[in-house]
Each structure stands twice: as structure tokens, then as C-alpha cells.
Design a protein around this motif. Structure first.
Motif, PDB file in Angstrom:
ATOM      1  N   THR A 212      10.172   5.839  39.610  1.00  0.00           N
ATOM      2  CA  THR A 212       9.901   5.742  41.048  1.00  0.00           C
ATOM      3  C   THR A 212      10.949   4.859  41.727  1.00  0.00           C
ATOM      4  N   GLU A 213      11.387   3.836  41.007  1.00  0.00           N
ATOM      5  CA  GLU A 213      12.456   2.981  41.538  1.00  0.00           C
ATOM      6  C   GLU A 213      13.708   3.815  41.827  1.00  0.00           C
ATOM      7  N   ASP A 214      14.053   4.681  40.864  1.00  0.00           N
ATOM      8  CA  ASP A 214      15.226   5.539  41.063  1.00  0.00           C
ATOM      9  C   ASP A 214      15.035   6.456  42.268  1.00  0.00           C
ATOM     10  N   LYS A 215      13.838   6.996  42.386  1.00  0.00           N
ATOM     11  CA  LYS A 215      13.581   7.883  43.529  1.00  0.00           C
ATOM     12  C   LYS A 215      13.717   7.127  44.844  1.00  0.00           C
ATOM     13  N   LEU A 216      13.208   5.891  44.852  1.00  0.00           N
ATOM     14  CA  LEU A 216      13.328   5.065  46.054  1.00  0.00           C
ATOM     15  C   LEU A 216      14.790   4.851  46.415  1.00  0.00           C
ATOM     16  N   ASP A 217      15.589   4.518  45.391  1.00  0.00           N
ATOM     17  CA  ASP A 217      17.010   4.281  45.644  1.00  0.00           C
ATOM     18  C   ASP A 217      17.678   5.538  46.178  1.00  0.00           C
ATOM     19  N   ALA A 218      17.351   6.683  45.548  1.00  0.00           N
ATOM     20  CA  ALA A 218      17.964   7.942  45.974  1.00  0.00           C
ATOM     21  C   ALA A 218      17.577   8.250  47.415  1.00  0.00           C
ATOM     22  N   LEU A 219      16.322   8.020  47.750  1.00  0.00           N
ATOM     23  CA  LEU A 219      15.866   8.300  49.115  1.00  0.00           C
ATOM     24  C   LEU A 219      16.524   7.358  50.113  1.00  0.00           C
TER      25      LEU A 219
ATOM     26  N   GLY B 125      10.073  15.575  28.595  1.00  0.00           N
ATOM     27  CA  GLY B 125      11.483  15.916  28.372  1.00  0.00           C
ATOM     28  C   GLY B 125      12.292  16.015  29.658  1.00  0.00           C
ATOM     29  N   ASP B 126      11.673  16.494  30.718  1.00  0.00           N
ATOM     30  CA  ASP B 126      12.382  16.651  31.997  1.00  0.00           C
ATOM     31  C   ASP B 126      12.352  15.387  32.830  1.00  0.00           C
ATOM     32  N   LYS B 127      11.997  14.277  32.240  1.00  0.00           N
ATOM     33  CA  LYS B 127      11.911  13.001  32.958  1.00  0.00           C
ATOM     34  C   LYS B 127      10.844  13.037  34.066  1.00  0.00           C
ATOM     35  N   LYS B 128       9.931  13.980  33.931  1.00  0.00           N
ATOM     36  CA  LYS B 128       8.817  14.016  34.874  1.00  0.00           C
ATOM     37  C   LYS B 128       7.722  13.099  34.340  1.00  0.00           C
TER      38      LYS B 128
ATOM     39  N   LEU C  75       5.705  -3.994  45.599  1.00  0.00           N
ATOM     40  CA  LEU C  75       7.053  -4.009  46.146  1.00  0.00           C
ATOM     41  C   LEU C  75       7.498  -2.596  46.491  1.00  0.00           C
ATOM     42  N   GLN C  76       7.265  -1.686  45.558  1.00  0.00           N
ATOM     43  CA  GLN C  76       7.714  -0.313  45.772  1.00  0.00           C
ATOM     44  C   GLN C  76       6.966   0.300  46.955  1.00  0.00           C
ATOM     45  N   ARG C  77       5.684  -0.025  47.054  1.00  0.00           N
ATOM     46  CA  ARG C  77       4.910   0.516  48.158  1.00  0.00           C
ATOM     47  C   ARG C  77       5.463   0.014  49.490  1.00  0.00           C
ATOM     48  N   GLU C  78       5.740  -1.275  49.516  1.00  0.00           N
ATOM     49  CA  GLU C  78       6.294  -1.855  50.731  1.00  0.00           C
ATOM     50  C   GLU C  78       7.639  -1.214  51.065  1.00  0.00           C
TER      51      GLU C  78
ATOM     52  N   ILE D  90      28.190   3.545  52.163  1.00  0.00           N
ATOM     53  CA  ILE D  90      27.134   2.551  52.188  1.00  0.00           C
ATOM     54  C   ILE D  90      27.784   1.190  52.204  1.00  0.00           C
ATOM     55  N   PRO D  91      27.439   0.345  53.169  1.00  0.00           N
ATOM     56  CA  PRO D  91      28.042  -0.985  53.201  1.00  0.00           C
ATOM     57  C   PRO D  91      27.690  -1.725  51.926  1.00  0.00           C
ATOM     58  N   SER D  92      28.634  -2.552  51.474  1.00  0.00           N
ATOM     59  CA  SER D  92      28.384  -3.302  50.240  1.00  0.00           C
ATOM     60  C   SER D  92      27.047  -3.999  50.367  1.00  0.00           C
ATOM     61  N   LYS D  93      26.204  -3.788  49.391  1.00  0.00           N
ATOM     62  CA  LYS D  93      24.850  -4.353  49.449  1.00  0.00           C
ATOM     63  C   LYS D  93      24.919  -5.878  49.539  1.00  0.00           C
ATOM     64  N   ILE D  94      23.929  -6.413  50.164  1.00  0.00           N
ATOM     65  CA  ILE D  94      23.910  -7.851  50.397  1.00  0.00           C
ATOM     66  C   ILE D  94      23.391  -8.571  49.172  1.00  0.00           C
ATOM     67  N   GLY D  95      24.193  -9.519  48.717  1.00  0.00           N
ATOM     68  CA  GLY D  95      23.798 -10.448  47.659  1.00  0.00           C
ATOM     69  C   GLY D  95      22.956  -9.898  46.516  1.00  0.00           C
ATOM     70  N   LEU D  96      21.662  -9.948  46.693  1.00  0.00           N
ATOM     71  CA  LEU D  96      20.746  -9.766  45.587  1.00  0.00           C
ATOM     72  C   LEU D  96      20.290  -8.340  45.425  1.00  0.00           C
ATOM     73  N   LYS D  97      19.866  -7.987  44.257  1.00  0.00           N
ATOM     74  CA  LYS D  97      19.259  -6.681  44.049  1.00  0.00           C
ATOM     75  C   LYS D  97      17.793  -6.842  43.687  1.00  0.00           C
ATOM     76  N   VAL D  98      17.006  -5.897  44.124  1.00  0.00           N
ATOM     77  CA  VAL D  98      15.611  -5.920  43.733  1.00  0.00           C
ATOM     78  C   VAL D  98      15.554  -5.754  42.221  1.00  0.00           C
ATOM     79  N   ARG D  99      14.695  -6.537  41.616  1.00  0.00           N
ATOM     80  CA  ARG D  99      14.570  -6.516  40.169  1.00  0.00           C
ATOM     81  C   ARG D  99      14.428  -5.105  39.613  1.00  0.00           C
ATOM     82  N   LYS D 100      15.265  -4.757  38.695  1.00  0.00           N
ATOM     83  CA  LYS D 100      15.142  -3.464  38.027  1.00  0.00           C
ATOM     84  C   LYS D 100      14.677  -3.702  36.595  1.00  0.00           C
ATOM     85  N   PRO D 101      13.611  -3.057  36.220  1.00  0.00           N
ATOM     86  CA  PRO D 101      13.061  -3.319  34.888  1.00  0.00           C
ATOM     87  C   PRO D 101      13.796  -2.571  33.775  1.00  0.00           C
ATOM     88  N   ARG D 102      15.045  -2.167  34.058  1.00  0.00           N
ATOM     89  CA  ARG D 102      15.798  -1.407  33.064  1.00  0.00           C
ATOM     90  C   ARG D 102      15.823  -2.043  31.670  1.00  0.00           C
TER      91      ARG D 102
END
Lengths: 363, 363, 363, 363, 363
Positions: free
Chosen positions: C200-207, C130-133, C279-282, E5-17
């Protein structure tokens, strides 16, 4: 201020300079690449079997052919620079021209080649000289049915243990054939790699202590040199593992099943050396990390001293400056205890700042 | 200022020093390499099957041959330093000289070799002693048709669980053969690796907290030590995975299909250990990154304090300096409220700079 | 100054603590390792084919054997802590003791094993609460000819979609056999990994935004935590790819050609997840780089302010100091406009320095 | 302040710009991609066997077909920009359209393709021009039964040694067939790579000295350039190793067993080059590390000077400031030797600080 | 201070949304995942053979079946969002439900699947739009005996060159079958990757210049963005290499030997692209290193200015402070030339320090 490069450590990374002499020549051309040209070859001959053991120095190449049957022979050629002698020796020993080319090519990387009638190997012999410096020498081994040839540039080598076992009739070395002799020489080569690794291990330890206790600007350079040295060692030692594996898996009739068992043991040692080298490389790599963190720590220390000194005395100096002003009307200046009051204020500020830096853990 | 290297953590990276004793000797020469020379060997014998269980200490080597048929035997040899005893034992057990050489070679890396009539394995036994320190011991196992030999340097080991199961007749261990006993011992070895990994895991956690809460110049050193420890552990533990795989895939008739199923389970554990080690190594590596960023952050903090103190008081001191000049004609000095005006100007500058640093987020 | 470790993010790196309970026990011993001991097991039974669909809760284990022929059954066991129930269930389902051991071993890493009569798989079920954890649960699947067992610790799971499709007769799930059901459950597991990766993608973006906009000393810690989280996820998710491949390539008659086609599709998803994790690890790795560069940039900024303030006011203060000296003979002091001339000189110096710093781009 | 990019070193990383001309065209379309369009092709012909050797320049393409039997021919085509000539030549030589496309595609990466009746290879010819700069040229070789075609853009090449050996009848090159000629050309290509590696080796050494003795802000840029150069070289050279291996393992009847032996020798060289490149890449990589540590060290030095100067004189200035205050009642000012006492106190502080910094090893 | 944040460049990393929409659904469920829902599909039909060429727009799906024999057909479907149309089309084309699912799944990673009667491939089409921005589109290709289907979301694509060659009867495209058409489309896709790599190459060059000439705090962010972009490109492009290899090695009777030869050529291009991407990734990686060294260099410069200014003027100010003291008895103050002597001393100190900093190379 002139700054000198510290004397480089022991070994140099292989430089393909000498190669230049070979470019444009036909393959199979016998071209000595070493740095000891002008010398002559001396050829020692050991003839033995279970019962006999005879050591002699060959006067004429032709005498090689007079060795008695039923014996195993160790032909030890010292000095590779005389291209014509090497060429004739190659013909007498029925070696392919490419083989002789590799024998005199002191820059040849380790290799094992099987030809008809013989197995040929080039290795790097590594040992410690009197000054505990690592010495690298080119050595070539040829295994024929009853005979092993050892080609080396100088007389000093790592094979004395094998020769002693032959002479003293220790173990069963004299009752086994040429293939066992070939293995024993190879094993002696590999065993000496352990001694060399001890030296690099010691250097790693010493550098680690230096990084921890008294890092200076030459430490990075020394780490870099050691890294290069370890990489060089790996270049010379690493192929041996594959070469022994190939010997074990070879279907050459010259290598008996028993000898294969011994070779498996040598392979084990080669594996251990390989792992140790990997470990040392990783250690040398992380040493640089540690050095960087050490440098940063030192800088932190320097900055803390500066910050503490400046942060304490700049405000105090400001206060002194205030009462050094020459305004006509400055009431404090006339106060009876003004001067002492200022000392008191300064003392309070001083103590407050000391406490603050203590709290921060900077003092 | 003298600075001491903190007492090194637990383990040392393998040093091939002892090796030196073996160089130049013939392969198959039995040379004890451990640090416990001078002791004697004691040999315990467990004889059991579904119905019987008998434990005895062997007085004479020859008694080994009197064990009754239809039983499985566990021969536990403690103390490997007496080369002549080991040699005789090897002959009685029909072991190859190379095998005996590996048994007494306490520096031997983990290996599994199949010989005619037996399977031979060398492992590193890792466990925690009373002080929760990691202890590493050399252990060699030999599996024959009805018998398992365990060779170890000291009596303390990780096999008590197996012995208890044998004595208490727990599970079906007594109804299965020597191959299952071999597996059970191997499994006990692998299970103890988990305990060792817990210790390094704890150290990693402690270091992570240290990096975050109170990094100091010894933290980097401690990270480096832990890195070396993890690398050493990997060197001792990692080969086990391949060795178990080889056992499973071996076509030796001594290993039954059932035992292979159990070995697959042990392989599973070995895989998990391997992964955990990889993880820990990666963590130790990134800990150094984190430490570096932590050091930089601390320096940033130090610099901010310096910058704020200096930027505020240096301009103010300058103003005080102005009115400390001794020019004959300085109109402000005669002003009635000149002194107080200067205080006012200084106050404004002070507040402006405080606001500026606040805005920058430095205060 | 006390500093607290920020509450750790979501997941913890696997700790092998519970393992300890198993050490020394015989393999095949059923030992529950989870944190939910003391509960009971509840067993739900779904019996269906093209025409019928029946859902019931099993009162007695023995009722399992009364399921009608010509149907497929889904046996859902919730709660694994009662070792005796699990053991009896294992016997009734004809499962190997090693299988039951793995079922109750909540620390078991993902695996697929083929036994006679059934295929057994252990997976990590990941979903968002429920807490998105991120929640991680141990789940074991057993595929038999007409039946699939699902073993899980708590009732909450990711299989509701499959149950709904069964109940609603959506698609052809009810007309296909147990192997398709097994696939459908596996597919549901894998699909949920995508949701976890979104988090984890969201966390990466936030960080990344945090690093760019307001890096602070806790940012490094947070990056480190996320790195550990991603590594943990990889440890749980990555094996699935190999396991599905093994299922596809298995020659088990229980898996039909059609289902293999569907499994290929699931493999595709597993591959995508694997790549995303890489990708996320990198990304997490390079985030630390970026953070370091960000810290350095901030320090640069701090240093510039200090340098500019000090470089401007220290020379000016020096000039003021000059004319604060008390020499009897200082001609400038008597000059009519000496004071103003000094102000002029100071102004020139001030402007020159400002221009200099502008040119350097520091201002 | 304008800052210029230092003239880039030697080589440029491959830019696929010219590629654009090919996009959208059908495969097999002959499109010259080089920078030397507009020129014509000149074709030299060498016809030789054991006894004869004839060199001529081809006037008309048709004359190619008049070469006498029993000879080996070397057809040397210089200038690839005339697409129609190349196309006709391709038809006459019975080359596939795809082959001709690759011949004129100067951006083609190294490759070996076997077609019916011929073996086709594309390589990068690397050599040093008069200024010791590395020159990279596209070269294509075609081996047919009795003939070898060499396609190159300009006349300057690395094959003069081979031509001389043909003319001078050195070694057995004239008595061996076209496959040996093909090998000899390939060997000449590979041998020249050694010379190129010497140049990068020299640059590495020079940069290492620069990093150590006088690192500046352009050093990092130069290291980066060298890294790119080494990476480019690797891109051109590395494939050769695989290509030679493929030639050796190919079952083409055009390559005799003898030539395979020689190719093994060339493979040996290719391996050595590959290793050297790996080494150089690793060195260039660690050079950046070393540069960073060097920069940090320099900064440490700068900071030490600042800290020492500030820490010594700021407290002393504070003391002077104290006695510059204008309080009416400051007893010290009236003391007879007050002034000299202050000098004494300052001297003590000065010496104490000097000793302190000495102890810290900063002075 | 707000920082954007400078406008992101071109592409976005794939989001599995978008994936979320599929979770819980049965495999084979046709779910459009793109961002262009609500549109309709338009279907273009090209029917051709050596002699005829006819282009038409399909009004009704059923007309597909009326294409004349002896021709090859290219069916171009634009717009994938109408799930019911796609489903019907799939049935008419005899495509597996899993195939249609992948066709409308715009997040599907590149893949090649062989089904009975057709080969199915999903690719990422990359091209530059009017603003030279990289556009990524999902495209699916189906190869049947006489027909190729192209599924794409929008009309703009990279296949115009192929269509022109078909219309203009250039080369032999019209005389070859559907497999060649399939190859030609694939080749067009791959060729366009080169143009995309040019753009990233340009960005790399621009960033390298920025790092060298005017690094700022956004440079690190831009490097990070480019790194992510290159990683994304690799994710879309890299699989193509394996897919083409699989096509070449496939034993499908639909692909003729000739087409395999052409595919080998396309594989060559894919290899080159792969290498270039590796190179670019390495470059982007080392760019961050270079940026860090650049930041450190800049800081060094700042520190030098501070150190020089402070080291020169702090001692001078101290001297001025000395003679600003108000001691009654300070002999120097009465000296006639005391003031000028102090100036002299200051001048000497000034010059000495300047010389010192010059020697150190800081000035």
C-alpha cells in the motif's frame, strides 16, 4: 453596489460583553448582568400538600418565613435586577453569596452545585415566542428540604404545565415532596428543548430545499448563521445531560429514590436531545458541502452554455470572414452557387458540433 | 425552470414532532406517539417447555394469569395505540408506569432498564419490506422470570425464525429458559441489521458508479440523502452495542451464565455492525469529495473545448478580418495568389496550435 | 462516450452478503460462509518435543487421541467447508459449539475468546500472492494445554517459517510449550502485515507521483479505491493490537511468563503496524486534497491560455472590423499609408498586451 | 507586481527560538529567556492583615525576612532578567532550583507544581494595551503559608483590582489568608481572558462581514492569521482549566476548604472561557469554508456576465459576417428591405436569448 | 512537457522495507536492519564519580568487567552492524535477547521496557547537520545500577553537552548516580527536538509567504511534503511523552526520587514539544486550505480579465460587423457623418461598460 447583511437569524452567539462589569470585583459580589435593569422583583408563593393549595403574592420578604409546616412551597421570583432585594432574599433563604451571585448573573452557564442545605441549579430556558422565534431566558432553581425557589427575569416561562398540575391535583405531584417538584420543573425545561429543536430542524429542511432548488449567494450565509445557532443551542443545552447525571448520582438526602427514577427518565430525554443536536450539527456541516457542490454545478452549467455558443458560432463567423475578404482573385466569389454552398458548409459544421455536444451529454 | 426534489430515499431523519403531545404532561403518563392510533391490541401467547408447545390468542387480559407453572411464556402484543389496554396490561404484568410510557412511546430511543423483577428494553426493528425498502418499527421487550413480553405496532416482524425454532423444537431453545428466549429475540433483531446494511452498501456502490460514470447535479443530493440515512441508521443501531454490554455485565439473577456466553456472541455481531456503519459513513463522506473532484474534472473538460475552439478560430478570424478591410491601398489584395497565400498562413497557424494543444495533453 | 470503471484494485470492502445464510438460525449452528464449499478437510499433525519431531497426515479423526504424552502437537486443518467434519472435530477437541461456528464463519472479525480449557482466536491472514496482489484468508487458532489447532481454508499460508524452525530445531521453539507455538504463529501473522503495508505504501507513492505529474480523471477514482483498501486493511489488522494486549493481561495459566514477554514484543510490532496504517490513511486523505488543488491548477492553466488568446485577438479583430465598414465617407481608407498605420497600431496593442500578461506572470 | 504581506495581526505563534540558549545546560540552571535582559528587579512588598496594611519597596533582599508575624505578605517581583538576583531570591524563599528556572523561563508553558512548603504556578497574563492590542506576559505565582510571590517582567499587570481591594479593605480579602490572595490573583488573570476573547470575537464578526460584503484575496490571509491567533490563545489559556482542577483536588493543607469553594467558581469561569475558545475556533474554521463559497459565487457572477455577453453578440456578429461576404450572387443583398429584415432577425434572436437567460435566472 | 518532481524535502516517511529481513525469523534473533552494515563497533568508556573522571576506549569487551566499584560508568557503543559483537556484548551486559534484537533494529519505534536489573529505552535522535538538514538516528539506552549504555550507529550525537558537563564537573552531575546520567541523556535528546521544530516552523513560515505572495503548482506539493515531514516527526517524537511518564510512574528502585523530579521537568518539555507539533500539523493543514483559496482567487482574476476584454470588444465588433454588410440599401452608409456617429456610439458603449465593471469592483 450596496449589499446588505440579511437580518440575522433569531439568536446571537453569546457575547461576554456584560462580563466586563464584573471584572475586578470580589467573588461573591452580587452584580446583575442582564438587560432588564431598573425593574423590581415580584415574588409569588405556592403552598401546597396533598390536601391544601394556596397561591399568593408576597408583599414583604419576611412573610416567607410564615409558611405553615407539613407543606411544600414553590417560591417564584420574577425580576432579578434589584441587587439589594436579591441580596436580602439570599440571606433569608440561607443561600451562599456565590449562589446569589450566580442567580443574578444572567450570563452564567448551566451548572448544578450542592451546598449545605440546598441544591442549586442554573439553566437556560428556551421556548418559542408568538413569532415562533426562539427565546432564551436565564433561570435558577434552588431545592431546599420543603421548598423550591425559581428565579427568572420575566414572568413568561415554561412552567405553566407544572403549575396547572399542582392546581388541578393531576397525578401525584401534590403528594410528593419538594424534590419531585424540582424534577418536574427540570423536566418541563427539557421538554421545551424538543420544541426548539423542531424549529432548527425546520430551518435545516428549508435550507436543504433552498440549496437544491435555488441556491444563491446568501444561502451560504444562512447556512453559516444556522450553524452558529445550533452551536449556541448546544452550548446551552448540552451541559444539562451532565447535570442530571450528577443529580442522579448525588448522595444528597433531599432527593428520594423515587425521584431518582424519574430523573433517569429526564436523563433519557436529555440524551435524545443531545443526539439530535449532534445530528443537526452534522447536517448543517454537510449542507455547506452540498452548497459548494451546487455552486460548482451551476458554474458548470454556465460554462457549458458559453462553450457551446462560442464553439458553434466562432468557426462559422470565421468562414463568413473568409468570404468577406477583398482579394481581387477569389474564385469562389464568382461561382453561381458559392453563397449557397457556404450556407451548406456552415450547416454541416453546425450539425456536426451539435451532435458532438450531444454525445458529450452537454446538450 | 421548475426543478423537482427527487423523491427522498427510504428513511426520514427522526422528527420529534409527535413529542409535542407529551409536553406538559406528568412523567408516567401513558401517551401513544405512533401514527397508527385508533387500532386495537391483539395478544398472542406461546406457552412451552421441553415437552409442550401451545399457541393461543388471548381473549381476555385476565387469562394471562392462568398459564401453567414449569413453562416459559412468550406474550406477543401487537398494536400499542389503545392507551387504556396498555395501562391495564402494564398493571397486570407488574410493570412500572415509566416502563409502560416507554412501551407506547414509539419515538423512544433504544434503551435497557433494569427494574425490580424484570428487565426492559426498547429497540428499533429494521427489516426490508416487499419493495426492498427499509422499514423501521418500534419494539419493546420485557424479560421476567418465566416470561418474555414483546410489544410491537404491527404484526410483521423479524421474529418468525425464533417462533419456528420454538415450534419445530430446533436446537435447545425450548429447554432453555426465558432469558435465552430474550437473547434469541435480540439476536434476531441484530441479525436483520446486516440485511439493512447490505442495502445501504448497495446504494453506496451504485452512487460510486454514478459519480464515476455520469455525475449530475442530483448526485450530490443523493449522496446527501444516503449520508442522512446512514446517520439515522447509526442512531438506531449504535446504542444496541452498549445495551448488550450492559446486559452481559448486569448482575441480574434472571440471566444465566450460559445466556451471557450467547450474549457475548451477539455483542460480537453488534460490534461488526457498528464497524460496518462507521465504514459506510466514511465512504459516504469521501464520496462527496470524489463527486466534487468529478465536477471539477468535468468543468476542466468543458473549459478545454472552449479554449481550443476559441484559441484556434479567433486568430484566424482576425486574419480574415484584416483582408476584409476597405483601404484603398492594400498591396496584398492585388497579388495573384494573395487569397491562396492567406489560406496557407491560416493552415500553418491551425496546425501549430493543434500541435501546441497536443503537447499540453489537452487534445 | 462509454467510459469504463478501471479494474478495481486488489481488495474489496467486506460485503456481509454471505451472512444472509446465517440469519434466523440458532446461535451455535455450524454454517460455513466461505466461497470454497464442496471441498474436504485435510488434517496434518506435527508432534514434537525437544528430542522428537514427527509429521503425519491424519487419516481418521480418532487418531488425534493417540498422540504420545510429553509432546506438543500442532494440528493443521485445511478446508473448512465440510460442516459435519468440522462439527465432529469440534466435539473431539472439546470445543464449544460457538467456537466451531466462528471457525467455519469465514466472515468472522478478528477476536480472542477464553473458554475453559482453551483460548480461541480468529485472525485475518494477509500475504502477497505470485502477482504481488494482497490475499486475505480467514484463520482460526486454538491453544490447548499441549496442542495448537490451526484452521485455514487453503494450504497456502504464512506459517512455513514456523514449521521450518520446528523441523530444523532452530532457536528454542521445540523446547518451549504450546503457548510459545501459539505466539510464534501469531507473530508470523503479524510480521506478514508489514509486507502488505509495503504494497500500500508503494501504491501511495505511485499515486502521489501520478497526482503531481499527470493527474487525470481516473486518479481520483484510484485514490478512492486505495482509501477503501487501507480502511479494509485497518478493519482486519487493527483489532490484533487489542487482542494481543488481552492475551498479555489474561490470567490464563496456559500462557507462561516467558511467553508473555514475547507477546509484548509482538504487541510492539502490532503497534507499529497500527501507526503505519494511521499514517497511510492520513496520507491517502491528503492525497485527495492535493489532487483537487492539482485539478484547480490545471484549470487555471487552461483559463490563462484562453484569456490570453481572446484578450489579444478580440480587440485586434475589432479594429479590422472597423475598417471593413462600408461607409461612404471614411477618411482613413483613402490615406496612402492607412493600411500600414493600422498594422502599426495593432502591433503596439499586441506588444502592450503581451507585456501586461508577462507582468501578471501569466506568460 | 509587488504585493505586500499585510501587517500581521497582534500575536505571533510561539517560536521556540530562545530555547536554544538552554540546550545543553544542566536542568536547574537559571537562564532568562525573555526579551528584556539587562534590566533590574524591583520588589514591592504588601504586608496586611485584618487591621494593618503596609506597602513598601524592598531595598535589600534580606529585609524580606523581617516581616511581622500574624500577617499575610504579597511579594511582587518586577523584572526577571537578572539571573543572580533571581537565584538569590530563590534561595531566600526556599524555592527549588527547578522552580527558579521556570520563573525566569518566560517561554515556560502554564503549569502548577506542588513542592514541599509551597505551590508554584506559571501562567500567561493576557490583557489589552492602550491600542486595544492583546499583550501576553509571563507571570509566576508562588503560594507559601503566609506569603504569595508574584513574578512578572514588567510593572503593568491585571492585579490592580486585587491591590485596590486589599488597600480599600473591600470584601473580606484582608481577613482571609494567603491562599485566598493566591486565588484572587488567579481569578484576576482568568477574568481578563474574557476581555481578550471579546477582541477575537470582534475580529471574527468583522471578518464575517468582510467575507459577506467585500471578500478579497487578503481576506483568506486574515482568516488564517486569526485562526493562528485563536490557536495561540488556546495554547496559553486552555491549560488553566486543568491547573485549577488540580488545585481544587490537591490535598495541600495550605488551601482551605473555603478557598476551594472559590476556586470552583474560578473553574467555572475557566470552563466558560474554554468553551468560548472552542466556539471561536470552530467559527474561524467555518469562516474559511464560507470564504471559499463566496469566492466561488463571485466567479459564478463573472462567468455569467461573460457567458451572457458572448452568447448574445457572437451569433449576431456571425449574421453580420454573413452579409459582409462578397459573393457576386447573394439575393438578399438586393432586397429593398434586406437590411431592415436582418435587423429584425437580430432583434428576435436578441430577445429570445434575453428571455432564455432570464428563465435560467442568470439575469 | 516533462515536469520533474522537486527534490523531496529532507526526511522520508518510514519505509518498512528492511523489516523484510526479519520476517520468518525467531524472535530474539539479532538482525541488524540499518544501512551501515559492514562496519565495526567502537566502545568508549567513561568512569567517574565525585572525585575521579576517566575516559578510555575499550580494546576488548572483557575489560568492561574491570571497572572499579563506587563509580558510575557510561558505556558508549558506536556501530551496531556487527551482529556477533552485539550478541556477545548483550550477554556480558546481561541483556535479554529481545533487548539486543531491539538495539540493532534501527527501525524499532521508541519504547521503554523494564527488565530485571535494567531499564531499556529506544529513541530517535534528531539533530541538524551542517546543511541545516534534519538527521534522524536510532539510539538505544540501557540503565543498570551503576552503568548506562548508549548504543548508536555513528559517532555524531547530541550528548556532547552531557559529556562536557561530566568532564568539567559542571553542576552536580558527577555526584549523582547512573539514573541521573540516564535522565541527562534523555533530556539532551528532548532538548534537540526543539531545534528540529524550529526548522519545520521556518519551513511553515516560508510556505505561508509563498502561498500568499507567489503560489504556484509546486506549492501544493511542498505543503504536502512538509505535512508528511511533520507527521513523521510526530511518529518519532510523540511516544517520548508517554515513555517519560512511564519512567516517572515506574516503581523501579533504580530511579531515585530526585531523578523523578527532574524527569517531571523533562516531561514538561516533551509536553511542550507535543503541543508545538500539534500546532504545526494544524497549521500545515490549514495552509492547504489557504492555498486552495489562493488558487481560486487567481482564477477569479484571470476570468475577470477575460470577461472584461470579451464583454467590451465583442459588442463593438458586432457593430463594426453591421456596417461591413453589403446590402444595397443601407441608409446610414450614405450619411455624411455616419462613420463618426458609429465611433460615437462605440465610445458610449465602451464607457458604459467600463463604468459597469467599475461599479462591480472588477476593475
Amino acid at each position: 453596489m450596496a449589499r446588505k447583511i440579511p437580518s440575522k437569524i433569531g439568536l446571537k452567539v453569546r457575547k461576554p460583553r456584560q462580563r466586563r462589569r464584573k471584572i475586578g470585583k470580589a467573588p461573591g459580589t452580587i452584580t446583575y448582568l442582564g438587560e432588564r435593569s431598573g425593574g423590581t422583583s415580584s415574588i409569588d408563593l405556592l403552598v401546597y400538600n396533598e390536601d391544601t393549595y394556596e397561591k399568593s403574592t408576597l408583599e414583604r420578604l419576611e412573610d416567607l418565613e410564615k409558611t405553615p409546616g407539613g407543606t411544600t412551597q414553590l417560591v417564584n421570583v420574577v425580576g432579578l435586577s434589584d441587587e439589594s432585594v436579591m441580596s436580602r432574599l439570599g440571606q433569608m433563604a440561607a443561600l451562599n453569596a456565590l449562589t446569589v451571585e450566580d442567580i443574578v448573573n444572567t450570563e452564567q452557564r448551566p451548572k448544578i452545585d450542592e451546598y449545605e442545605g440546598y441544591i442549586f441549579g442554573v439553566f437556560k430556558m428556551l421556548y418559542l415566542n408568538g413569532d415562533k422565534k426562539i427565546v432564551k431566558e436565564h433561570v435558577a432553581l434552588v431545592l431546599q428540604q420543603d421548598r423550591v425557589y425559581v428565579f427568572q427575569e420575566i414572568a413568561e416561562d415554561v412552567f405553566d404545565g407544572v403549575r396547572q398540575r399542582l392546581e388541578a391535583h393531576t397525578g401525584r405531584i401534590r403528594s410528593r415532596g419538594a424534590d419531585y417538584l424540582f424534577f418536574a420543573l427540570l423536566d418541563a425545561l427539557v421538554d421545551n428543548y424538543f420544541l426548539v429543536l423542531e424549529v432548527t430542524e425546520d430551518k435545516l429542511d428549508a435550507l436543504e430545499d433552498e440549496v437544491y432548488l435555488k441556491p444563491n449567494s446568501e444561502t451560504a450565509f444562512r447556512i453559516q448563521q444556522l450553524r452558529k445557532e445550533i452551536i449556541s443551542l448546544r452550548g446551552w443545552i448540552a451541559p444539562v445531560r451532565d447535570l442530571i447525571t450528577r443529580l442522579i448520582e448525588s448522595d444528597s438526602p433531599m432527593i428520594t429514590k423515587d425521584t431518582r427514577l424519574f430523573l433517569r427518565d429526564a436523563l433519557d430525554h436529555a440524551n435524545e436531545i443531545h443526539e439530535t443536536l449532534q445530528l443537526q450539527r452534522e447536517m448543517a456541516f454537510s449542507l455547506m458541502d452540498m452548497y459548494m457542490s451546487s455552486v460548482s454545478n451551476r458554474m458548470n452549467e454556465v460554462m457549458k452554455v458559453l462553450t457551446i455558443m462560442a464553439s458553434i458560432f466562432i468557426p462559422l463567423t470565421f468562414i463568413a470572414g473568409i468570404y468577406g475578404m477583398n482579394f481581387e482573385y477569389m474564385p469562389e466569389l464568382q461561382w453561381r452557387y458559392g453563397y449557397f454552398a457556404v450556407w451548406g458548409v456552415m450547416g454541416v459544421i453546425f450539425i456536426a458540433l451539435i451532435v458532438y455536444f450531444r454525445r458529450k451529454g452537454w446538450l
